[in-house]
Design a protein around this motif. Structure first.
Motif, PDB file in Angstrom:
ATOM      1  N   SER A 294       0.822  -1.214   0.000  1.00  0.00           N
ATOM      2  CA  SER A 294       0.000   0.000   0.000  1.00  0.00           C
ATOM      3  C   SER A 294       0.855   1.262   0.000  1.00  0.00           C
ATOM      4  CB  SER A 294      -0.922   0.001   1.219  1.00  0.00           C
ATOM      5  OG  SER A 294      -0.160  -0.047   2.397  1.00  0.00           O
ATOM      6  N   THR A 295       2.162   1.080  -0.079  1.00  0.00           N
ATOM      7  CA  THR A 295       3.026   2.262  -0.013  1.00  0.00           C
ATOM      8  C   THR A 295       3.437   2.742  -1.406  1.00  0.00           C
ATOM      9  OG1 THR A 295       4.895   0.797   0.385  1.00  0.00           O
ATOM     10  CG2 THR A 295       3.861   1.789   2.302  1.00  0.00           C
TER      11      THR A 295
ATOM     12  N   PRO B 243       1.459   1.201  -5.634  1.00  0.00           N
ATOM     13  CA  PRO B 243       0.381   1.796  -6.430  1.00  0.00           C
ATOM     14  C   PRO B 243       0.865   2.997  -7.248  1.00  0.00           C
ATOM     15  CG  PRO B 243      -0.371   1.368  -4.200  1.00  0.00           C
ATOM     16  CD  PRO B 243       1.108   1.141  -4.210  1.00  0.00           C
ATOM     17  N   THR B 244       1.732   3.798  -6.656  1.00  0.00           N
ATOM     18  CA  THR B 244       2.259   4.957  -7.384  1.00  0.00           C
ATOM     19  C   THR B 244       3.110   4.512  -8.565  1.00  0.00           C
ATOM     20  OG1 THR B 244       2.347   6.078  -5.258  1.00  0.00           O
ATOM     21  CG2 THR B 244       3.461   7.147  -7.087  1.00  0.00           C
TER      22      THR B 244
ATOM     23  N   ARG C 279       0.812   3.160 -11.179  1.00  0.00           N
ATOM     24  CA  ARG C 279       0.033   4.239 -11.795  1.00  0.00           C
ATOM     25  C   ARG C 279       0.880   4.892 -12.889  1.00  0.00           C
ATOM     26  NH1 ARG C 279      -3.870   7.024  -9.455  1.00  0.00           N
ATOM     27  NH2 ARG C 279      -3.246   6.353  -7.392  1.00  0.00           N
TER      28      ARG C 279
ATOM     29  N   LYS D  22      -7.622  -5.846 -12.611  1.00  0.00           N
ATOM     30  CA  LYS D  22      -8.138  -4.673 -11.895  1.00  0.00           C
ATOM     31  C   LYS D  22      -7.360  -3.410 -12.248  1.00  0.00           C
ATOM     32  CE  LYS D  22     -10.293  -6.761  -7.877  1.00  0.00           C
ATOM     33  NZ  LYS D  22     -10.212  -6.883  -6.415  1.00  0.00           N
TER      34      LYS D  22
ATOM     35  N   LYS E  70       5.415  -2.200   7.393  1.00  0.00           N
ATOM     36  CA  LYS E  70       3.947  -2.204   7.461  1.00  0.00           C
ATOM     37  C   LYS E  70       3.324  -3.357   6.679  1.00  0.00           C
ATOM     38  CE  LYS E  70      -0.280   0.386   7.029  1.00  0.00           C
ATOM     39  NZ  LYS E  70      -1.020   1.551   6.629  1.00  0.00           N
TER      40      LYS E  70
ATOM     41  N   ASN F 256      -1.107   7.460  -2.592  1.00  0.00           N
ATOM     42  CA  ASN F 256      -0.525   6.312  -3.306  1.00  0.00           C
ATOM     43  C   ASN F 256      -1.576   5.563  -4.099  1.00  0.00           C
ATOM     44  OD1 ASN F 256       1.975   6.714  -2.186  1.00  0.00           O
ATOM     45  ND2 ASN F 256       1.517   5.464  -0.406  1.00  0.00           N
ATOM     46  N   CYS F 257      -2.685   5.262  -3.442  1.00  0.00           N
ATOM     47  CA  CYS F 257      -3.706   4.455  -4.093  1.00  0.00           C
ATOM     48  C   CYS F 257      -4.792   5.318  -4.738  1.00  0.00           C
ATOM     49  CB  CYS F 257      -4.370   3.517  -3.089  1.00  0.00           C
ATOM     50  SG  CYS F 257      -3.233   2.312  -2.392  1.00  0.00           S
TER      51      CYS F 257
ATOM     52  N   LEU G 189      -8.640  -1.280  -8.585  1.00  0.00           N
ATOM     53  CA  LEU G 189      -7.929  -1.637  -7.351  1.00  0.00           C
ATOM     54  C   LEU G 189      -8.322  -0.694  -6.226  1.00  0.00           C
ATOM     55  CD1 LEU G 189      -4.378  -2.211  -8.852  1.00  0.00           C
ATOM     56  CD2 LEU G 189      -5.725  -3.953  -7.687  1.00  0.00           C
TER      57      LEU G 189
ATOM     58  N   GLY H 169     -11.569  -5.386  -3.520  1.00  0.00           N
ATOM     59  CA  GLY H 169     -10.339  -5.551  -2.742  1.00  0.00           C
ATOM     60  C   GLY H 169     -10.488  -5.022  -1.327  1.00  0.00           C
TER      61      GLY H 169
ATOM     62  N   PRO I  65      -6.419  -1.036   3.389  1.00  0.00           N
ATOM     63  CA  PRO I  65      -5.707  -1.213   4.653  1.00  0.00           C
ATOM     64  C   PRO I  65      -6.264  -0.296   5.741  1.00  0.00           C
ATOM     65  CG  PRO I  65      -4.326  -0.070   3.050  1.00  0.00           C
ATOM     66  CD  PRO I  65      -5.558  -0.512   2.331  1.00  0.00           C
ATOM     67  N   ALA I  66      -6.096  -0.716   7.011  1.00  0.00           N
ATOM     68  CA  ALA I  66      -6.543   0.095   8.141  1.00  0.00           C
ATOM     69  C   ALA I  66      -5.451   1.097   8.521  1.00  0.00           C
ATOM     70  CB  ALA I  66      -6.850  -0.822   9.317  1.00  0.00           C
ATOM     71  N   PHE I  67      -5.870   2.189   9.122  1.00  0.00           N
ATOM     72  CA  PHE I  67      -4.904   3.183   9.612  1.00  0.00           C
ATOM     73  C   PHE I  67      -5.153   3.445  11.096  1.00  0.00           C
ATOM     74  CE2 PHE I  67      -5.119   3.718   5.081  1.00  0.00           C
ATOM     75  CZ  PHE I  67      -3.801   3.902   4.719  1.00  0.00           C
TER      76      PHE I  67
ATOM     77  N   GLU J 176      -3.207   3.996  13.372  1.00  0.00           N
ATOM     78  CA  GLU J 176      -2.294   4.943  14.006  1.00  0.00           C
ATOM     79  C   GLU J 176      -2.810   6.383  13.949  1.00  0.00           C
ATOM     80  OE1 GLU J 176      -1.891   3.400  11.153  1.00  0.00           O
ATOM     81  OE2 GLU J 176      -0.671   4.521   9.706  1.00  0.00           O
TER      82      GLU J 176
END
Lengths: 217, 140
Positions: A88-89, A92-93, A96, A134, A171, B46-47, B58, B96, B99-101, B103
């Motif tokens: 997730s860090t 994706p960038t 993209r 996807k 993470k 990012n996503c 996604l 999909g 993710p959880a955050f 923090e």
């Protein structure tokens, strides 16, 4: 008279340097370690040749569960990277940006993409297939491959020169660099670009036509 | 002349006091918005992309104003605990997981929500940390 001659001579030299440097600017560097090797010529004499680093033979399962090898990229230039689907860090960038290149070269079958998963436990071919669908890039030009931890991590570090580490404190469980590595038709590394940096990705977009033009000569 | 000057100064002072009072809420929202943007760049971009456009199927876009309105009470839960269920955004199914955050503090989530729900074509005003902590109690 003497002064005039030397002036025109220096002008000529400047012009030659200028023109030749222009031509040099149109070629991408060949990256990675290189070695000097003694080769035998046809007439029996020997000479020294430079041997560049190339990507060695590999075999991985792609998103369609088909084993693919270097042959898949024969006569193609390709962009390689290392990622995992649950990242997730930076991934994706990276993807993209890579997708933007993918769309731009939609009509050019000479340009391909190769993403290796470093999550050897979870990212099976079927997971990669879903990811590719996807992302909207599952037309065969972009290969997503799965291999054993050993084979993928080794080719990353030794050949594509990208650091990847399994780290339970991170993470998502892995640490890796976000390089997009540009490989030419002779399997040599011709560029590495930070896939999370728009400026470097823009440079990669500029470099692709340069590399394609090189093979046309 | 002197009287006119004094009264006009007084009038200006009075209007500016009233004006700033009315705008205190707006100023607070602007502060939240700016901080929310920093948090968005760090945790979400990012996503979901710099313009909230999402990434393929996604990651959903954040441009579906109706979705944000209908799920207003759930948005804090989505960020704090992630999403595992299928959701429908702009008529498209997203299967999909997000993710959880865990923090993030309530105020962070409030600032994020102010940024998201007032960007990308959305305009839904303020979220307070109190609202967020209330919403989080109702998470499934």
């Amino acid at each position: 008279m003497k002064l005039q001659l030397s002036t025109s001579l220096s002008f000529l030299t400047a012009a030659v340097i200028f023109i030749s440097s222009c031509q040099d600017g149109k070629k991408l560097p060949i990256l990675g370690p290189r070695a000097a090797e003694t080769v035998k010529n046809a007439d029996g004499s020997t000479s020294i040749d430079t041997v560049y680093k190339t990507i060695p033979a590999f075999s991985f399962l792609n998103q369609d569960s088909v084993a693919i090898t270097n042959d898949k990229f024969k006569d193609k230039i390709y962009i390689a990277d290392f990622f995992f689907t649950s990242c997730s860090t930076i991934c994706p960038t990276m993807h993209r940006n890579m997708k933007e290149i993918f769309e731009k070269y939609k009509d050019n079958p000479e340009v391909m993409y190769l993403s290796h998963t470093i999550d050897f436990k979870y990212d099976t071919p079927s997971v990669l297939k879903k990811y590719a669908q996807k992302l909207g890039v599952d037309d065969g030009r972009w290969q997503f491959v799965h291999g054993s931890k050993d084979s993928v991590y080794k080719i990353a570090e030794n050949d594509y020169l990208v650091a990847v580490i399994e780290d339970s404190t991170a993470k998502d469980g892995y640490i890796h660099q976000g390089w997009l590595v540009l490989i030419d038709k002779q399997k040599r590394i011709r560029g590495a670009y930070d896939g999370t940096d728009t400026k470097q990705v823009a440079q990669l977009m500029k470099d692709i036509p340069v590399l394609l033009a090189e093979d046309k000569k | 002349m002197r009287r006119f000057l004094i009264s006009s100064v007084l009038l200006i002072a009075l209007t500016s006091i009233i004006y700033s009072c009315q705008d205190a809420g707006k100023i607070k929202q602007d502060v939240y918005y700016v901080n929310g943007r920093d948090l968005y760049i760090k945790h979400c971009q990012n996503c979901h992309g710099a313009n909230g456009e999402g990434l393929g199927i996604l990651a959903p876009p954040l441009t579906d104003t109706l979705f944000l309105k209908m799920n207003k009470q759930k948005l804090a839960c989505f960020i704090k605990n992630g999403i595992k269920d299928t959701i429908v955004v702009n008529g498209q199914k997203y299967e999909g997981t997000m993710p959880a955050f865990p923090e993030l503090y309530d105020i962070d989530i409030a600032q994020l929500l102010v940024y998201i729900s007032n960007s990308f074509g959305n305009k839904q005003g303020m979220y307070t940390p109190e609202q967020v902590s209330g919403d989080l109690k109702g998470c499934k």
